[in-house]
Every structure is written in structure tokens, then in C-alpha cells.
Design a protein around this motif. Sequence first.
Motif, PDB file in Angstrom:
ATOM      1  N   LEU A  66     -35.498   0.656 -16.187  1.00 12.50           N
ATOM      2  CA  LEU A  66     -35.789   0.377 -14.777  1.00 12.50           C
ATOM      3  C   LEU A  66     -37.113   1.020 -14.376  1.00 12.50           C
ATOM      4  O   LEU A  66     -37.971   0.385 -13.748  1.00 12.50           O
ATOM      5  N   GLY A  67     -37.293   2.277 -14.743  1.00 12.69           N
ATOM      6  CA  GLY A  67     -38.533   2.978 -14.411  1.00 12.69           C
ATOM      7  C   GLY A  67     -39.749   2.380 -15.101  1.00 12.69           C
ATOM      8  O   GLY A  67     -40.837   2.299 -14.511  1.00 12.69           O
ATOM      9  N   LEU A  68     -39.574   1.951 -16.357  1.00  9.97           N
ATOM     10  CA  LEU A  68     -40.689   1.349 -17.089  1.00  9.97           C
ATOM     11  C   LEU A  68     -41.128   0.034 -16.454  1.00  9.97           C
ATOM     12  O   LEU A  68     -42.328  -0.231 -16.306  1.00  9.97           O
ATOM     13  N   PHE A  69     -40.176  -0.825 -16.076  1.00  2.71           N
ATOM     14  CA  PHE A  69     -40.522  -2.091 -15.414  1.00  2.71           C
ATOM     15  C   PHE A  69     -41.228  -1.813 -14.089  1.00  2.71           C
ATOM     16  O   PHE A  69     -42.234  -2.454 -13.751  1.00  2.71           O
ATOM     17  N   TRP A  70     -40.700  -0.880 -13.325  1.00  2.00           N
ATOM     18  CA  TRP A  70     -41.251  -0.530 -12.008  1.00  2.00           C
ATOM     19  C   TRP A  70     -42.680  -0.014 -12.161  1.00  2.00           C
ATOM     20  O   TRP A  70     -43.590  -0.457 -11.451  1.00  2.00           O
ATOM     21  N   TYR A  71     -42.877   0.940 -13.072  1.00  3.46           N
ATOM     22  CA  TYR A  71     -44.196   1.528 -13.284  1.00  3.46           C
ATOM     23  C   TYR A  71     -45.197   0.474 -13.757  1.00  3.46           C
ATOM     24  O   TYR A  71     -46.320   0.380 -13.239  1.00  3.46           O
ATOM     25  N   GLY A  72     -44.797  -0.336 -14.734  1.00  6.98           N
ATOM     26  CA  GLY A  72     -45.716  -1.289 -15.350  1.00  6.98           C
ATOM     27  C   GLY A  72     -46.222  -2.347 -14.394  1.00  6.98           C
ATOM     28  O   GLY A  72     -47.435  -2.581 -14.290  1.00  6.98           O
ATOM     29  N   TRP A  73     -45.296  -2.991 -13.658  1.00  2.82           N
ATOM     30  CA  TRP A  73     -45.717  -4.121 -12.822  1.00  2.82           C
ATOM     31  C   TRP A  73     -46.374  -3.675 -11.521  1.00  2.82           C
ATOM     32  O   TRP A  73     -47.253  -4.380 -10.995  1.00  2.82           O
ATOM     33  N   SER A  74     -45.999  -2.508 -10.992  1.00  2.00           N
ATOM     34  CA  SER A  74     -46.700  -2.009  -9.797  1.00  2.00           C
ATOM     35  C   SER A  74     -48.127  -1.592 -10.150  1.00  2.00           C
ATOM     36  O   SER A  74     -49.056  -1.781  -9.351  1.00  2.00           O
ATOM     37  N   ALA A  75     -48.324  -1.054 -11.375  1.00  2.00           N
ATOM     38  CA  ALA A  75     -49.682  -0.724 -11.817  1.00  2.00           C
ATOM     39  C   ALA A  75     -50.472  -1.989 -12.129  1.00  2.00           C
ATOM     40  O   ALA A  75     -51.679  -2.067 -11.845  1.00  2.00           O
ATOM     41  N   GLN A  76     -49.807  -2.993 -12.699  1.00  2.00           N
ATOM     42  CA  GLN A  76     -50.473  -4.246 -13.042  1.00  2.00           C
ATOM     43  C   GLN A  76     -51.082  -4.906 -11.808  1.00  2.00           C
ATOM     44  O   GLN A  76     -52.219  -5.397 -11.843  1.00  2.00           O
ATOM     45  N   TYR A  77     -50.333  -4.897 -10.699  1.00  2.00           N
ATOM     46  CA  TYR A  77     -50.804  -5.555  -9.475  1.00  2.00           C
ATOM     47  C   TYR A  77     -51.459  -4.573  -8.509  1.00  2.00           C
ATOM     48  O   TYR A  77     -51.719  -4.936  -7.355  1.00  2.00           O
ATOM     49  N   GLN A  78     -51.709  -3.353  -8.980  1.00  2.00           N
ATOM     50  CA  GLN A  78     -52.433  -2.337  -8.205  1.00  2.00           C
ATOM     51  C   GLN A  78     -51.840  -2.145  -6.809  1.00  2.00           C
ATOM     52  O   GLN A  78     -52.554  -2.060  -5.808  1.00  2.00           O
ATOM     53  N   ILE A  79     -50.502  -2.107  -6.770  1.00  2.04           N
ATOM     54  CA  ILE A  79     -49.819  -1.803  -5.515  1.00  2.04           C
ATOM     55  C   ILE A  79     -50.114  -0.345  -5.159  1.00  2.04           C
ATOM     56  O   ILE A  79     -50.562   0.432  -5.998  1.00  2.04           O
ATOM     57  N   HIS A  80     -49.840   0.037  -3.937  1.00  2.00           N
ATOM     58  CA  HIS A  80     -50.121   1.393  -3.457  1.00  2.00           C
ATOM     59  C   HIS A  80     -49.746   2.426  -4.519  1.00  2.00           C
ATOM     60  O   HIS A  80     -48.727   2.306  -5.204  1.00  2.00           O
ATOM     61  N   TRP A  81     -50.557   3.481  -4.636  1.00  2.00           N
ATOM     62  CA  TRP A  81     -50.410   4.449  -5.725  1.00  2.00           C
ATOM     63  C   TRP A  81     -49.029   5.087  -5.798  1.00  2.00           C
ATOM     64  O   TRP A  81     -48.613   5.572  -6.858  1.00  2.00           O
ATOM     65  N   ILE A  82     -48.279   5.102  -4.686  1.00  2.00           N
ATOM     66  CA  ILE A  82     -46.968   5.739  -4.710  1.00  2.00           C
ATOM     67  C   ILE A  82     -45.982   4.949  -5.579  1.00  2.00           C
ATOM     68  O   ILE A  82     -45.038   5.520  -6.147  1.00  2.00           O
ATOM     69  N   MET A  83     -46.215   3.619  -5.705  1.00  2.00           N
ATOM     70  CA  MET A  83     -45.253   2.792  -6.427  1.00  2.00           C
ATOM     71  C   MET A  83     -45.218   3.083  -7.933  1.00  2.00           C
ATOM     72  O   MET A  83     -44.125   3.262  -8.507  1.00  2.00           O
ATOM     73  N   PRO A  84     -46.361   3.141  -8.637  1.00  2.00           N
ATOM     74  CA  PRO A  84     -46.281   3.545 -10.050  1.00  2.00           C
ATOM     75  C   PRO A  84     -45.695   4.946 -10.226  1.00  2.00           C
ATOM     76  O   PRO A  84     -44.990   5.209 -11.211  1.00  2.00           O
ATOM     77  N   ASN A  85     -45.967   5.824  -9.265  1.00  2.72           N
ATOM     78  CA  ASN A  85     -45.408   7.173  -9.349  1.00  2.72           C
ATOM     79  C   ASN A  85     -43.885   7.168  -9.227  1.00  2.72           C
ATOM     80  O   ASN A  85     -43.194   7.924  -9.915  1.00  2.72           O
ATOM     81  N   ILE A  86     -43.363   6.310  -8.365  1.00  6.63           N
ATOM     82  CA  ILE A  86     -41.903   6.199  -8.235  1.00  6.63           C
ATOM     83  C   ILE A  86     -41.303   5.691  -9.547  1.00  6.63           C
ATOM     84  O   ILE A  86     -40.284   6.202 -10.019  1.00  6.63           O
ATOM     85  N   GLY A  87     -41.948   4.684 -10.139  1.00 12.85           N
ATOM     86  CA  GLY A  87     -41.462   4.155 -11.412  1.00 12.85           C
ATOM     87  C   GLY A  87     -41.483   5.214 -12.507  1.00 12.85           C
ATOM     88  O   GLY A  87     -40.531   5.339 -13.287  1.00 12.85           O
ATOM     89  N   ALA A  88     -42.574   5.994 -12.556  1.00 11.46           N
ATOM     90  CA  ALA A  88     -42.671   7.055 -13.559  1.00 11.46           C
ATOM     91  C   ALA A  88     -41.592   8.115 -13.343  1.00 11.46           C
ATOM     92  O   ALA A  88     -41.023   8.647 -14.305  1.00 11.46           O
ATOM     93  N   ALA A  89     -41.291   8.417 -12.068  1.00 11.04           N
ATOM     94  CA  ALA A  89     -40.256   9.407 -11.767  1.00 11.04           C
ATOM     95  C   ALA A  89     -38.877   8.913 -12.196  1.00 11.04           C
ATOM     96  O   ALA A  89     -38.077   9.678 -12.754  1.00 11.04           O
ATOM     97  N   ILE A  90     -38.586   7.638 -11.936  1.00  9.85           N
ATOM     98  CA  ILE A  90     -37.291   7.066 -12.349  1.00  9.85           C
ATOM     99  C   ILE A  90     -37.161   7.117 -13.869  1.00  9.85           C
ATOM    100  O   ILE A  90     -36.108   7.488 -14.411  1.00  9.85           O
ATOM    101  N   MET A  91     -38.232   6.711 -14.560  1.00  8.66           N
ATOM    102  CA  MET A  91     -38.223   6.746 -16.026  1.00  8.66           C
ATOM    103  C   MET A  91     -37.993   8.169 -16.536  1.00  8.66           C
ATOM    104  O   MET A  91     -37.171   8.408 -17.438  1.00  8.66           O
ATOM    105  N   ALA A  92     -38.697   9.145 -15.957  1.00 10.02           N
ATOM    106  CA  ALA A  92     -38.577  10.532 -16.399  1.00 10.02           C
ATOM    107  C   ALA A  92     -37.168  11.067 -16.169  1.00 10.02           C
ATOM    108  O   ALA A  92     -36.624  11.802 -17.001  1.00 10.02           O
ATOM    109  N   ALA A  93     -36.559  10.696 -15.040  1.00 12.52           N
ATOM    110  CA  ALA A  93     -35.184  11.134 -14.764  1.00 12.52           C
ATOM    111  C   ALA A  93     -34.221  10.597 -15.826  1.00 12.52           C
ATOM    112  O   ALA A  93     -33.355  11.326 -16.326  1.00 12.52           O
ATOM    113  N   GLY A  94     -34.377   9.314 -16.173  1.00  9.60           N
ATOM    114  CA  GLY A  94     -33.518   8.734 -17.205  1.00  9.60           C
ATOM    115  C   GLY A  94     -33.724   9.387 -18.553  1.00  9.60           C
ATOM    116  O   GLY A  94     -32.765   9.631 -19.300  1.00  9.60           O
ATOM    117  N   ILE A  95     -34.986   9.709 -18.876  1.00 10.06           N
ATOM    118  CA  ILE A  95     -35.296  10.325 -20.173  1.00 10.06           C
ATOM    119  C   ILE A  95     -34.678  11.713 -20.271  1.00 10.06           C
ATOM    120  O   ILE A  95     -34.069  12.064 -21.285  1.00 10.06           O
TER     121      ILE A  95
END
Length: 495
Positions: free
Chosen positions: A378-407
Motif C-alpha cells: 500500500l505504501g509503495l503504490f502510494w509513494y510511487g504514483w504520488s511522486a510520478q504525478y508530482q502531487i504535493h510533497w506531503i503525499m509521497p511522504n505519507i506513502g513512505a511512512a505507510i511503507m516504513a510502518a509495514g516494514i
Amino acid sequence: MLGPDKEEVGDAGEGDHAGEDEQIKSERDPNLVTWDGPEDPENPKNWSFKRKWAATLIVSSFALISPVSSSMVAPALLTMAKEFHVTNSAVTSLMLSIFVLAFAVGPLFVGPLSEMYGRVIVLQTSNLIYLFFNLGCGLANTKTQMIIFRFLAGLGGSAPLVIGGGVLSDLFRPEERGKAISIYSLAPLLGPAIGPIAGGFVTEHTTWRWAFYATTIADGLFQITGLFFLQETYPPILLDRKKKRLIKETSNAALYTQWDNLNCTAIQAIRISLVRPFKLLGSQIIIQVLAIYMAFLYGIIYLVLSTFATLWVEVYYESIGIGGLNYISVGVGLFVGTQIAAPLQDRIYRTFKGRNNDIGKPEFRVILMFPGAFLVPLGLFWYGWSAQYQIHWIMPNIGAAIMAAGIIIGFQCIQTYIIDTYTTYAASAVGSATVLRSLAGFGFPLFAPYMYANLHYGWGNSLLGFLAIGIGWPAPLLLWRYGEMLRMRSPYAAG
């Protein structure tokens, strides 16, 4: 030095009735030296709360500082390459990643050595090796010196990543172990996130050499603290000391412990101990499965962290110092995941143990792996596609945080499962799993530029997400169903 002649026998001291069993054996054989009952204060599992947690926090500090060193130099790589006249990008990357490669070599030796000579002497000696060669990196004048010193510092720095699991196995009973493992497991993953934040500001305001000086100073403080508060925890060593004390007091030279091997020479003992991690990795299916999954999780976090510098500077146009602050999101995810896993691990274990006639099983650690395995993709998909479309910087950070929590949730469950399964040989077992983990941390970032150049952030991280589903979702199911059967077939497993 102890002769590990009981290698083909499970750990008799891990169960709830271990003290009673040892007392019965002692009554049958008055020359057998064991703990004086289940409440013996010399037994590390009966130490006070403060004494246990002092050892836990010191080992966790050691386990934090070397991963910080592995990544703190990352923002300074281009500056170092220019000073050392390095034009080959592979050599530049090697100055960073050779440290993590050493993490794959050191555990194969320091783990079994700690099971021969004790946790403290091996841990403190290895930490001194890290301290001296990390300082040497700060004083290096050529690329060759830097690469050699980084590798040797990594060898020394690998010890707490392995021995720490053994220390926690010595100190805590299974139903108490979850919180301690959560704190300890956080360090190897939090280190790579903290390092670049500090390294970015150090590089901007001083020189790259202070990235090494700062970690050396911090480690020196941990080393001094360990001299005062870190005490030996390995039961075979403590019982051997007790045996020698009793022989001196009673003049009874026939006293022995269950780990003595009177027919084993020093060379044979060293050979058996050093071969054990290879045997565990080569013969234990549980170690192989968990090592692969742990390696994948560790590789992912290093791979994603390797993309941060490019993403925040070249895509979001942030400065090196400000871009480094985005690593905080990974730290937040790791911290939140730890806060979830720490109380739940022990609570789940106690609940299932109560339903199982008060008999604990390592498989009770698997339950929490399921939500962790869901959060990683979930975190990887969130991080990847929000960075791909250059959405606000908080969005890739949220994805990275979700991924890190799962890891970190998955990481802690794996670590605890291994320690619960291989108690006496916990350091060797964790060392075996650490080999693949460290190779993944070394190798994954090397192919990251090529993968993201072809697939970009969206599909590149989606590929990792699909792999996380394919590897991570079946793993807990297989462990829950077949873990006990595999343990019963192992001569190394507890019980």
C-alpha cells in the motif's frame, strides 16, 4: 571458551518450567551446575527491570549508530568523489555501499563467537573496531583508504545487529520479549533514515569528514556507557563462571554444566561454532524463508531511500538540507509501526498462549505479520504514483511512512520468531538471516537508477509493491500452517 557439544539438542532452558527441570537434573546429578531454581537472581531472565532495560538500550544504541554511518555520508558522496578524483560512478557508489556489504560478512563470525566467549567481550571488541576504522574514514586521503576503512568499520559495526538478538533472548521470556525486540529492531531501519538528515546539514555547514567524526564521538560515548552498564547475559558463560567459582570453593573438580564438552578441543569448538551459521542458513527452511522475506523488506527501504535525494532535489526542487528533512517521514513510519507492534506482540502472544494450555509457540508472532504485509505494498503504490504525478510533497511522504510502518512490523515479527525458535543459538540464527538482509541492502540501491529510469516512480514502485504482495502475503500463511512442523524437525530449535 565453551565447547558447544549440545548443538544437536534443543534449548532446554526456554520453556516455562525450565528452572524446575534444571533443578530436577541437578538433584539427579549433584555435579551438574545449573540455576538455583526458577527464581535464581543470577539467571538474566530474573534480573531487575532496570538492569534488563539498561542492557537493551545500550545494545540498541550500538545497533543504531552503525546503520547511521552506513547512510550519513550519502549527501557528501559527490564532494568526496571530487576530492579523491573519482570519475567512475560505480566507485563513488562503492564508497557508500561497501559498509553494508560488510554487514553480510561480519554476522557469520561475530554471532557464533558470542556463543563461545560471551556477548559482552565480542560486542565491545567489535564496537572498538568500528570506532577506530570509522575514525580512519574521516582521516582518509585516498579512495582506496576510504573503501578499505569503510569495509572494516562495517565489519565491526555488524556485531550489534546480530548479538543484540541473542542478548534479548537471554534477558526476556517469550511473553515479555515483544517490546524489547520492537525497540531493538527499530535501530537498524531508523539509522539509514536518520543518517542522511544529519549528513545533509553536516555537509552543507562543515566538511564531509565531520560525518565520520560525529558518529565516532557518539559511538565513543556508547562504548563508555557499555563498559559500566552492559553485563554478560549468555547463560552458558554465566553458568561456566558459576562452575569455576564453586570448584574453587568446594575443590570439587568434577563439577560441569550442560554445555561443557570435555572431549572437544578448542580448535574443534571454534570450527563447530563458526560453521553453525552456514549450517543454519543451508539446512533450516524457516531461516531461509524468513531471511528471504527480511532481505526483501530491508532491500526495499534502502532502495526507496536511495531515490529520495533525486526526488526531492530534481523533481520537487528542494535544497539538499531541506530535501533531507523528508527522511523524517520514514522515521515517523518506523516509530508508529513500533508503537503498534510493541504492545500488540506481547498481548497477542499471551492471549494465544493462554488458549494453548499455557504453552507458547513462535507461531503466535505470525499474527501481526498480516497487517504489516498489507501496509508495505500500500505504501509503495502510494509513494510511487504520488511522486510520478508530482502531487504535493506531503503525499509521497505519507506513502513512505505507510511503507516504513509495514516494514518495521514485519521486521519485528520475523526477528522475534527467529529468537523464539533458536534460543541458545539466537545470535547464529539472526546472523544467518542478516547475511541475505545485508546483501539486499547492498545490492538493491545499485539497480535502482536503472529501474526508475525505465519504469519511473509509478511503475517502478508498483513493481516492488506487486513483489511485496507475492512474497509477503504467502509468508505468514505458510509459517502459521507449517512453522511448527518445520521446527520439530530441527535439531537447533528450542524444545
